[in-house]
Design an enzyme around this catalytic site. Structure first.
Site, mmCIF file in Angstrom:
data_model
loop_
_atom_site.group_PDB
_atom_site.id
_atom_site.type_symbol
_atom_site.label_atom_id
_atom_site.label_comp_id
_atom_site.label_asym_id
_atom_site.label_seq_id
_atom_site.Cartn_x
_atom_site.Cartn_y
_atom_site.Cartn_z
ATOM 1 N N ARG A 60 33.307 -24.998 3.324
ATOM 2 C CA ARG A 60 33.755 -24.862 1.931
ATOM 3 C C ARG A 60 34.050 -26.258 1.407
ATOM 4 O O ARG A 60 34.746 -27.053 2.043
ATOM 5 C CB ARG A 60 34.987 -23.954 1.815
ATOM 6 C CG ARG A 60 34.623 -22.498 2.055
ATOM 7 C CD ARG A 60 35.620 -21.553 1.460
ATOM 8 N NE ARG A 60 35.428 -21.361 0.037
ATOM 9 C CZ ARG A 60 36.202 -20.565 -0.711
ATOM 10 N NH1 ARG A 60 37.213 -19.925 -0.159
ATOM 11 N NH2 ARG A 60 35.981 -20.419 -1.987
ATOM 12 N N CYS A 88 44.418 -14.651 -8.406
ATOM 13 C CA CYS A 88 43.764 -14.755 -7.106
ATOM 14 C C CYS A 88 44.707 -14.342 -5.968
ATOM 15 O O CYS A 88 45.671 -13.607 -6.203
ATOM 16 C CB CYS A 88 43.215 -16.161 -6.882
ATOM 17 S SG CYS A 88 42.057 -16.265 -5.494
ATOM 18 N N ALA A 97 43.346 -21.526 0.959
ATOM 19 C CA ALA A 97 43.312 -22.850 1.588
ATOM 20 C C ALA A 97 44.070 -22.914 2.922
ATOM 21 O O ALA A 97 43.583 -23.507 3.895
ATOM 22 C CB ALA A 97 43.872 -23.880 0.613
ATOM 23 N N SER A 114 47.012 -16.183 -3.100
ATOM 24 C CA SER A 114 47.555 -17.351 -2.415
ATOM 25 C C SER A 114 48.616 -16.851 -1.453
ATOM 26 O O SER A 114 49.595 -16.229 -1.874
ATOM 27 C CB SER A 114 48.160 -18.325 -3.434
ATOM 28 O OG SER A 114 49.173 -19.092 -2.809
ATOM 29 N N ASP A 170 44.211 -25.166 -4.202
ATOM 30 C CA ASP A 170 43.288 -25.595 -3.145
ATOM 31 C C ASP A 170 43.331 -27.097 -2.994
ATOM 32 O O ASP A 170 43.166 -27.623 -1.893
ATOM 33 C CB ASP A 170 41.868 -25.119 -3.443
ATOM 34 C CG ASP A 170 41.759 -23.630 -3.159
ATOM 35 O OD1 ASP A 170 42.023 -22.840 -4.068
ATOM 36 O OD2 ASP A 170 41.463 -23.285 -1.996
ATOM 37 N N ASN A 182 42.379 -24.835 -8.386
ATOM 38 C CA ASN A 182 42.636 -23.508 -7.817
ATOM 39 C C ASN A 182 41.543 -22.563 -8.295
ATOM 40 O O ASN A 182 40.636 -22.970 -9.040
ATOM 41 C CB ASN A 182 44.026 -23.021 -8.247
ATOM 42 C CG ASN A 182 44.489 -21.797 -7.482
ATOM 43 O OD1 ASN A 182 44.460 -21.753 -6.251
ATOM 44 N ND2 ASN A 182 44.906 -20.762 -8.207
HETATM 45 C C1 RUB Z 1 41.904 -18.834 -2.994
HETATM 46 C C2 RUB Z 1 42.764 -19.585 -3.965
HETATM 47 C C3 RUB Z 1 44.216 -19.727 -3.590
HETATM 48 C C4 RUB Z 1 44.415 -21.073 -2.882
HETATM 49 C C5 RUB Z 1 45.793 -21.187 -2.276
HETATM 50 O O1 RUB Z 1 40.525 -18.957 -3.286
HETATM 51 O O2 RUB Z 1 42.318 -20.095 -4.970
HETATM 52 O O3 RUB Z 1 45.020 -19.697 -4.716
HETATM 53 O O4 RUB Z 1 43.460 -21.233 -1.855
HETATM 54 O O5 RUB Z 1 45.948 -20.240 -1.236
HETATM 55 P P1 RUB Z 1 39.465 -18.340 -2.250
HETATM 56 P P2 RUB Z 1 47.036 -20.488 -0.096
HETATM 57 O O6 RUB Z 1 39.774 -16.891 -2.119
HETATM 58 O O7 RUB Z 1 38.137 -18.612 -2.877
HETATM 59 O O8 RUB Z 1 39.636 -19.076 -0.943
HETATM 60 O O9 RUB Z 1 48.351 -20.597 -0.791
HETATM 61 O O10 RUB Z 1 46.938 -19.264 0.776
HETATM 62 O O11 RUB Z 1 46.679 -21.742 0.602
#
Ligand code: RUB
Length: 313
Positions: free
Chosen positions: A66, A134, A25, A136, A203, A213
């Site tokens: 998205r 995932c 995100a 983050s 997200d 998320n």
């Molecule tokens: C990424 C995801 C992450 C969040 C938070 O999904 O679920 O946990 O976006 O990320 P995708 P951040 O790979 O489908 O984008 O902490 O970097 O904002």
């Protein structure tokens, strides 16, 4: 109308976001805001109305890249609101407004990330094992900070099928010198008894304090609850979706079935949601720029810290 080069920066960012070349995100929001700023600087608009039309067009393209990204939507709305409210009439001055507001937004995002790392790293205890799902950037930054603070701990990360964002997490953790184990997503419950803490990113945060998320997060939360393992979400408050307060549901993006099986047998139905909802009762705390908070206090905190988030555009 956009001229060709101006279209380019926004279309290119939207395309890279759609293809997951830019993922997570925060990275999505940062890329979107930079694309808007670049496009604004190239604008050939002759007046405020035409300039705003261009920004609105960029907004439509980026929002569509998205579906489940309120941080990006809040960022873009914030920039456009500032232009709308500005007393400046000349495009050159309005471009400066875009640059100024974009920079402030990115700086505040960076400060939030560092604050989250500072607060969250205190929850990482020596000789502990932390599971994440995932990729983050907020979570990996927090884990890196804990390592820099001298903590010795291990990370367990899931593959995060179907597109394996867990591999990005694993590489970042190894680069930071953190002992890291990768497991398949379905092994989460098997290992949960050996885990001291779960931290995931977000997200979206809804007005009820639920968190959206990567798909599978709610199953990780379920396993954590059953094993009595604390489950935390590390996120900027600006991932709050103001539309949820008016009863709208955060949309869950459904991605191409090809990500799951490129060449499936004829007649097979494949579903591929990118995210899921973890209800607030599974969340021990939200680690955010205001400290560790209960999901219940999200509305009050947002209204106090970011009142502009409720302004429509
Ligand atoms: C990424 C995801 C992450 C969040 C938070 O999904 O679920 O946990 O976006 O990320 P995708 P951040 O790979 O489908 O984008 O902490 O970097 O904002």
């Amino acid at each position: 109308m956009w001229d060709a080069s101006l279209h380019e920066s926004v279309l290119d960012a939207a395309d890279r976001i759609r293809r997951l070349e830019i993922q997570g995100a925060r990275n999505v929001a940062i890329a979107a805001i930079k694309a808007i700023e670049a496009a604004a600087k190239e604008s050939k608009a002759r007046g405020k109305e035409a300039f705003l039309n261009e920004l609105m067009e960029a907004k439509t393209v980026l929002f569509a890249s998205r579906a489940t990204e309120p941080l990006m939507r809040n960022a873009i709305r914030h920039v456009i609101n500032a232009v709308e409210k500005s007393d400046e009439g000349a495009v050159r001055e309005l471009v400066d407004v875009v640059s100024q507001v974009s920079s402030q937004f990115l700086e505040s995002l960076e400060r939030s990330k560092e604050k989250i790392a500072e607060v969250g790293s205190k929850r990482i205890l020596n000789r502990s094992r932390v599971l994440t799902h995932c990729h983050s950037s907020t979570v990996t930054n927090m884990l890196r900070k804990a390592k820099l603070d001298g903590k010795s701990f291990e990370v367990v990360c899931t593959e995060s099928r179907p597109v394996f964002q867990g591999r990005i997490t694993a590489k970042e953790m190894l680069d930071a010198g953190i002992r890291t184990t990768m497991i398949v997503d379905s092994a989460v419950r098997h290992f949960m008894n050996e885990i001291d803490l779960v931290v995931v990113g977000a997200d979206a945060i809804t007005s009820e304090g639920n968190v959206i998320n990567k798909i599978g997060t709610s199953m990780v939360a379920l396993a954590a609850k059953e094993a009595r393992t604390p489950f935390y979400v590390a996120t900027e408050l600006l991932k709050f979706d103001p539309a949820t307060i008016h009863g709208d549901y955060e949309r869950i993006e459904e991605r191409s079935p090809k990500e799951v099986w490129a060449d499936p047998p004829h007649g097979l139905i494949i579903r591929n949601p990118a995210f899921d909802v973890t209800r607030r009762e599974f969340i021990h705390g939200i680690i955010c720029e205001e400290g560790i908070i209960s999901p219940h206090s999200i509305n009050e905190l947002i209204s106090r810290k970011y009142p502009w988030i409720f302004e429509a555009t």
